[in-house]
Design an enzyme around this catalytic site. Structure first.
Site, PDB file in Angstrom:
ATOM      1  CE  LYS A   1      -1.785   3.163   2.642  1.00 48.54           C
ATOM      2  NZ  LYS A   1      -1.945   4.067   1.687  1.00 48.54           N
TER       3      LYS A   1
ATOM      4  N   GLY B   1       6.865   5.859   8.098  1.00 48.30           N
ATOM      5  CA  GLY B   1       5.716   6.930   8.309  1.00 48.30           C
ATOM      6  C   GLY B   1       6.130   7.804   9.531  1.00 48.30           C
ATOM      7  CB  SER B   2       4.241  10.357  11.205  1.00 50.28           C
ATOM      8  OG  SER B   2       2.975   9.892  11.648  1.00 50.28           O
TER       9      SER B   2
ATOM     10  CD  GLN C   1      -0.505  11.927  15.513  1.00 45.77           C
ATOM     11  OE1 GLN C   1      -0.005  12.651  14.382  1.00 45.77           O
ATOM     12  NE2 GLN C   1      -1.695  12.249  16.041  1.00 45.77           N
TER      13      GLN C   1
ATOM     14  N   GLY D   1       2.787   5.601  13.600  1.00 42.74           N
ATOM     15  CA  GLY D   1       3.604   4.317  14.063  1.00 42.74           C
ATOM     16  C   GLY D   1       2.847   3.902  15.378  1.00 42.74           C
TER      17      GLY D   1
ATOM     18  CD  GLU E   1      13.477   2.061  10.439  1.00 38.83           C
ATOM     19  OE1 GLU E   1      13.699   2.970  11.233  1.00 38.83           O
ATOM     20  OE2 GLU E   1      13.799   1.042  10.756  1.00 38.83           O
TER      21      GLU E   1
ATOM     22  CB  CYS F   1      13.071   9.891   8.629  1.00 37.81           C
ATOM     23  SG  CYS F   1      13.512   8.641   7.723  1.00 37.81           S
TER      24      CYS F   1
ATOM     25  CD  GLN G   1       5.453  18.195   5.857  1.00 35.85           C
ATOM     26  OE1 GLN G   1       4.919  17.040   6.007  1.00 35.85           O
ATOM     27  NE2 GLN G   1       6.039  18.791   6.581  1.00 35.85           N
TER      28      GLN G   1
ATOM     29  CD  GLU H   1      10.269  13.427  11.169  1.00 34.99           C
ATOM     30  OE1 GLU H   1       8.957  12.920  11.337  1.00 34.99           O
ATOM     31  OE2 GLU H   1      11.195  13.139  10.733  1.00 34.99           O
TER      32      GLU H   1
HETATM   33  C1  UN1 Z   1      18.186   8.518   3.275  1.00 33.25           C
HETATM   34  O1  UN1 Z   1      18.276   9.446   3.891  1.00 33.25           O
HETATM   35  O2  UN1 Z   1      18.797   8.282   2.322  1.00 33.25           O
HETATM   36  O3  UN1 Z   1      11.800   8.176   5.033  1.00 33.25           O
HETATM   37  C2  UN1 Z   1      16.840   7.624   3.379  1.00 33.25           C
HETATM   38  C3  UN1 Z   1      12.947   8.424   5.000  1.00 33.25           C
HETATM   39  C4  UN1 Z   1      13.830   7.401   5.352  1.00 33.25           C
HETATM   40  C5  UN1 Z   1      14.760   7.100   4.467  1.00 33.25           C
HETATM   41  C6  UN1 Z   1      15.880   8.056   4.316  1.00 33.25           C
HETATM   42  N1  UN1 Z   1      13.172   6.039   5.737  1.00 33.25           N
HETATM   43  O4  UN1 Z   1      13.313   9.590   5.226  1.00 33.25           O
END
Ligand code: UN1
Length: 476
Positions: free
Chosen positions: A170, A223-224, A226, A228, A245, A279, A326, A378
Site C-alpha cells: 500500500k 511513516g510518522s 504518531q 506508528g 521506521e 526522516c 506539508q 519533527e
Molecule cells: C536517506 O536519507 O537516504 O523516510 C534515506 C525516510 C527514510 C529514508 C531516508 N526512511 O526519510
C-alpha cells in the site's frame, strides 16, 4: 486510470483520485484507483493463496525474478525518475538517484536470496542433529510514505520476495505513481500470480484493513511516529510481526576544529536537499561556541544562494514541498519558531515560481534552545535550527536530548572526538563529516527510541524481519 494489481490481474476498484504535480498544480500526473477494505481483503486473500507456491520456489527462481526487476528499473532510470520528480517534487537528479537506489536494491536482494543464513549446531545428545533454518514469515503488508515513492517500496518488497514471502503493498496516497510503475515491472517478472499485490488508497481504509487482517503475518511501515504508535497497538493486539521506521530530529554537531567548508556543505546537504523531507534530515545543528558566528554566517550565505524551483528545471537545487498540508505545517512551525524566540536568519516564506506550486524558501533559525518545540518535533521540511553549545560534552548531551534516535552527525577533524561520538551518540546511524541523510542500501538502516521499532531494514540484516527461525532436532 491506473488500476490495482491483485492476484495477477489489473483491477479497477470503486473510485479514482488525481495525482497532482507539486511543482505545477495545473498538471495531473495521472488518475489512480482507490481501494476499499473489501478490495484490500481480496488482495490479502490473493497473497495468501500464493504463499505455498512462492515459499517453495528455489533460491535461483527468486534471484532471477529480482534480478529482472532490478535490471528493468535501472534501464528506465530517466523515465521513472521523471515520473517520481513529477509526483513528489524532488529534483530530477535526486529522483533519478532514488530510482537507481531502488533498482540496485532489487539486484542486491537477488543475490541475498541465495545467501539465507542457517546453522548446524553441535549435537548435545548423541545421534541428534540440531539445525537452525530460516523460513518465510508468510504474507507481508507493506505501508510506505510519500517522501521516497520508489526506494522505500523497493527496500521492503525486495527482501520480502527474496526470502519467499508474499506481499500486499500500500503506497502513500499522495504518490502512487512510482509504486504503480514498480508494480507494473513486477507484474512481468515471472512471479506467480498473487505473490505481489498493489492496493492504492487511504491509510485509514487500506492500511487499516491490512493491519487488522489476521492473514497478514507481518507489517512493515515507514511513516510518522504518531501513525506508528497506532499501528503498534493494533498489531500487538493480534500479535503481528512488526517493523517500523518513523521520525527523526537528527542532530549534526559542528565542533570548533571542523573544516568550515565541509561543515557548511554537509549541513546544506542534510538539511535542505530533497526539501528537507527525509526522516534522516539534519534539523538540529549543534554548534560549538568558537566557530558559531563564522559557521552561521557562511551557512546563511550558502542557504540564500540555493535555487528553489520546478523539480524538472535543470537549475533547481531544491524542489517544492510535496503537498499543501506539508507546506502549511512547515509555515506553522516557522511562525512557532519566531514566537518561541528563535532568530529567523533566512527564509520561512512561501514563494512564487513560474508555475503555481508548493514552493518555500529554505529556512534557517539561529540561537535556538533545544527545549523549543521547533527543536523537539519533527517538521519534515526545509527548516534548520542552530543550537549553540559551550563545548563538546554539552554538544553531545544536546544531540542525545531528543525522543528520536535515527541518525546523528558530527563535523570535526579530531579523530578522538569522532570516535567518542560514534560510541556515545544514541542513534542507529552515525555520520562523521557526512550528511545525516543519504544512506547506502547494503547496510542496516534504522534507529533507536521513537525513530524505529522492530528489526532493522536493508542489507543482510533485513533477513531478520522477513524470515522466521526454525530449530530442528533430528535423529535417524
Ligand atoms: C536517506 O536519507 O537516504 O523516510 C534515506 C525516510 C527514510 C529514508 C531516508 N526512511 O526519510
Amino acid at each position: 486510470m491506473h488500476k490495482h494489481f491483485i492476484g495477477g490481474e489489473w483491477v479497477a476498484g470503486h473510485s479514482a483520485s488525481p495525482n497532482t504535480n507539486p511543482s505545477d498544480l495545473s498538471e495531473v500526473v495521472g488518475e489512480y484507483a482507490q481501494a476499499d477494505a473489501a478490495l484490500t481483503r481480496q488482495a490479502i486473500a490473493a497473497a495468501n493463496g500464493a504463499r505455498a507456491i512462492w515459499a517453495r520456489s528455489t533460491a535461483q527462481d527468486r534471484a532471477d525474478v529480482l534480478e529482472r526487476i532490478g535490471i528493468e528499473i535501472l534501464s528506465r532510470r530517466e523515465e521513472l525518475g521523471t515520473l517520481l520528480a513529477r509526483e513528489e517534487g524532488k529534483t530530477l537528479p535526486e529522483a533519478v538517484g532514488e530510482v537507481v537506489r531502488a533498482g540496485s536494491i532489487f539486484k542486491f536482494f537477488a543475490a541475498e536470496a541465495m545467501r539465507v543464513p542457517g546453522e548446524l549446531a553441535p549435537p548435545m545428545r548423541r545421534g541428534v542433529e540440531v539445525a537452525v533454518t530460516r523460513e518465510p514469515v508468510g504474507t507481508v503488508g507493506i505501508i510506505t510514505p510519500w517522501n521516497f515513492p520508489m526506494a522505500i517500496p523497493a527496500w521492503k518488497t525486495a527482501p520480502a520476495l527474496a526470502f519467499g514471502n508474499t506481499v500486499v503493498l500500500k503506497p502513500a496516497d499522495l504518490v502512487p505513481g512510482s509504486a504503480w510503475a514498480l508494480a507494473e515491472i513486477i507484474s512481468r517478472s515471472g512471479l506467480p500470480a498473487g505473490a505481489f499485490n498493489l492496493v492504492m488508497g487511504r491509510g485509514s481504509v487500506v492500511g487499516q484493513a491490512l493491519l487488522e487482517d489476521a492473514r497478514v503475518d507481518a507489517i512493515s511501515f515507514t511513516g510518522s511516529e504518531q501513525t506508528g504508535r497506532g499501528i503498534a497497538i493494533t498489531a500487538a493486539q493480534r500479535l503481528a510481526k512488526l517493523q517500523m521506521e518513523m521520525g527523526g530530529k537528527n542532530p549534526l554537531v559542528v565542533l570548533d576544529d571542523a573544516n568550515l567548508e565541509v561543515a557548511v556543505e554537509t549541513t546544506l546537504q542534510g538539511t535542505f536537499y530533497q526539501t528537507g523531507q527525509r526522516c534522516t534530515a539534519s534539523s538540529r545543528i549543534i554548534v560549538e561556541r568558537g566557530i558559531y558566528a563564522r559557521f552561521r554566517d557562511a551557512l546563511a550565505q550558502r542557504t540564500r544562494e540555493l535555487r528553489v524551483g520546478h523539480a524538472l528545471h535543470p537549475s533547481s537545487q531544491i524542489g517544492p514541498v510535496a503537498s499543501a498540508a506539508q507546506l502549511q505545517q512547515n509555515l506553522d512551525y516557522v511562525r512557532l519558531g519566531c514566537e518561541e524566540g528563535a532568530h529567523l536568519v533566512h527564509g520561512g516564506e512561501r514563494i512564487r515560481a513560474s508555475t503555481e506550486g508548493y514552493y518555500m524558501t529554505p529556512t534557517l533559525f539561529a540561537d535556538c534552545d533545544n527545549g523549543m518545540r521547533i527543536c523537539r518535533e519533527e517538521i519534515f521540511g526545509p527548516v534548520a535550527t542552530l543550537v549553540p553549545a559551550r563545548d563538546y560534552e554539552e554538544a553531545l548531551a544536546l544531540a542525545n536530548d531528543t525522543r528520536f534516535g535515527l541518525s546523528a552527525g558530527i563535523c570535526t577533524t579530531s579523530l578522538a572526538r569522532a570516535m567518542d561520538f560514534r560510541q556515545r551518540a544514541e542513534a542507529g546511524m552515525v555520520m562523521v563529516n557526512c550528511p545525516t541523510a543519504g544512506v547506502d542500501y547494503h547496510v542496516p538502516f534504522g534507529g533507536r527510541k521513537g525513530s524505529s521499532y522492530g528489526p532493522r531494514e536493508q542489507g543482510r540484516h533485513a533477513v531478520e524481519f522477513y524470515t522466521t527461525v526454525k530449530t530442528a532436532y533430528i535423529a535417524a
